[in-house]
Design an enzyme around this catalytic site. Sequence first.
Site, PDB file in Angstrom:
ATOM      1  N   HIS A 178      -8.459  -5.885  -1.532  1.00 23.26           N
ATOM      2  CA  HIS A 178      -9.407  -4.777  -1.619  1.00 23.26           C
ATOM      3  C   HIS A 178      -9.141  -3.993  -2.904  1.00 23.26           C
ATOM      4  O   HIS A 178      -7.999  -3.660  -3.216  1.00 23.26           O
ATOM      5  CB  HIS A 178      -9.245  -3.826  -0.423  1.00 23.26           C
ATOM      6  CG  HIS A 178      -9.408  -4.494   0.907  1.00 23.26           C
ATOM      7  ND1 HIS A 178      -9.016  -3.898   2.089  1.00 23.26           N
ATOM      8  CD2 HIS A 178      -9.929  -5.696   1.255  1.00 23.26           C
ATOM      9  CE1 HIS A 178      -9.280  -4.710   3.098  1.00 23.26           C
ATOM     10  NE2 HIS A 178      -9.836  -5.804   2.618  1.00 23.26           N
ATOM     11  N   TYR A 231       1.582   3.883   0.907  1.00 20.46           N
ATOM     12  CA  TYR A 231       0.914   4.043  -0.385  1.00 20.46           C
ATOM     13  C   TYR A 231       0.365   5.459  -0.549  1.00 20.46           C
ATOM     14  O   TYR A 231      -0.209   6.039   0.353  1.00 20.46           O
ATOM     15  CB  TYR A 231      -0.187   3.004  -0.592  1.00 20.46           C
ATOM     16  CG  TYR A 231      -1.221   2.882   0.503  1.00 20.46           C
ATOM     17  CD1 TYR A 231      -2.486   3.435   0.359  1.00 20.46           C
ATOM     18  CD2 TYR A 231      -0.941   2.188   1.680  1.00 20.46           C
ATOM     19  CE1 TYR A 231      -3.445   3.308   1.350  1.00 20.46           C
ATOM     20  CE2 TYR A 231      -1.895   2.054   2.676  1.00 20.46           C
ATOM     21  CZ  TYR A 231      -3.147   2.623   2.501  1.00 20.46           C
ATOM     22  OH  TYR A 231      -4.104   2.494   3.493  1.00 20.46           O
TER      23      TYR A 231
END
Length: 501
Positions: A96, A159
């Site tokens: 992605h 993240y």
Amino acid sequence: MVPRQRELVGAVQGRRRGVLRGEGPVSEIFGKALQRIETPIPGLVLFELPVHGDSRGWFKENWQREKMVALGLEDFGPVQNNISFNDAVGTTRGIHAEPWDKWVSVATGRIFGAWVDLREGPTFGAVFTTEIDPSRAIFVPRGVGNSYQTLEPDTAYAYLVNDHWSPDAEYAFLNLADETVAVEWPIPLSEVEISDKDRAHPRLADVTPIPPRKILVLGAAGQLGLALRKQLGEAPHIEYATRADLDVTSPSLDEARRWRDYGLIINAAAFTAVDLAETPDGREAAWSANATAVAAISRIADRYGVTLVHVSSDYVFDGTQDDAYSESAPLRPLGVYGQTKAAGDLAASTAARHYIVRTSWVIGDGSNFVRTMHSLARRGIDPRVVGDQVGRLTFTSDLAEAIVHLYRSKAAYGIYNVTGTGEPASWAQVAKDVFRLAGREPERVAAVSTEDYFSSAPGPVADRPRNSVLDLSKIVASGFTPRPFSESLAAYIDHLERNAE
């Protein structure tokens, strides 16, 4: 659990026991020095992280802004921290690409990561793979596809991102099994569970690349705006706006664009009627365009991590200095115009990523001093021109090129003086040169004092700096040297002559 997963789990359990005894390859995560490692994908940067541990466990600084910036990673302004926990070996997440930056790391466990450049440009489709454990992290720039496969159970994949998810953002996806990219997954995709969405993603040939961050040029109809259009071109990600297109003083400015999609705003708009600025209506208009609007743009740029280029003026100085003005010279504006430009400089400097480009005596397409002198020369009119104001002409082609140079070269943020190079001259001397280049007698130009020139002016007259010479050492040191303005003037007059009716 498939046989391959059982095999990996057994290996990992033995590996963990070795770590606790200070043995085996995982013990190598301890004692690393902080290090930046470039990858084949531009902007995708791998970092080795110091991890301090013993039999009780370990500690690391997972994200340390000051140290990362010192290693050349731009402060990307994270706004959200996400964690994806994976309890099984072989968990595989699709490729992605989002329109924001990521700082990817592992809190526990280990992954095989694969990154594919899905941005427009020559590196579209480039691939980088590596393992990430607690001693490693990777900075993933916007538009680079991100995916991983877990190599240990109980893997916590974390993240940081510098924007919030939005349904209006532009995303790109790539099929995990794409034959062109051909990622060599440690566990074959046929042996792992993949979501239906990830299985349905397109092959590389059918991926719509993510475009570059947008560029917005304000003041697009002015002399510099026109030159910037020639310099930057008409790519889809470049927008040119006048005040009619975008009112930067509007209270709803924050919602006028999806600002995180922008990488650069060039503010080439200004109120430049220096004498009109001395009137009540002109004073209000000058403050609105040159200061209030700049403050609004700067807030947007700072909030969304956009680079701001703001064009300033020699009028922020009073012109009494004997030598050239450096970027650090104290502000001492004389009139309203200069005061508003100085205020605009201060506002622009509040944006973390800013270039303030000071210039003087701008010449480009449209009405300007050189065109006026050329017209007078051709019509046989002998002008009176101010002879006690000294500076250098700045041609908009040079100015536009310098602005693009600062942005693309990632020069240090701050103030830069940009004018033509060469020996300074008075307005009267420039006028004489225009007459000479047009094949007319330079002696027809009469040099007069500023006081004499404006003695019969019908309205208010702004004070002008007598010395407008700007020191160019800093812009030259950055790798850009403007052309001598005398050469640019000759080419400009030649163009006017060839196109004269």
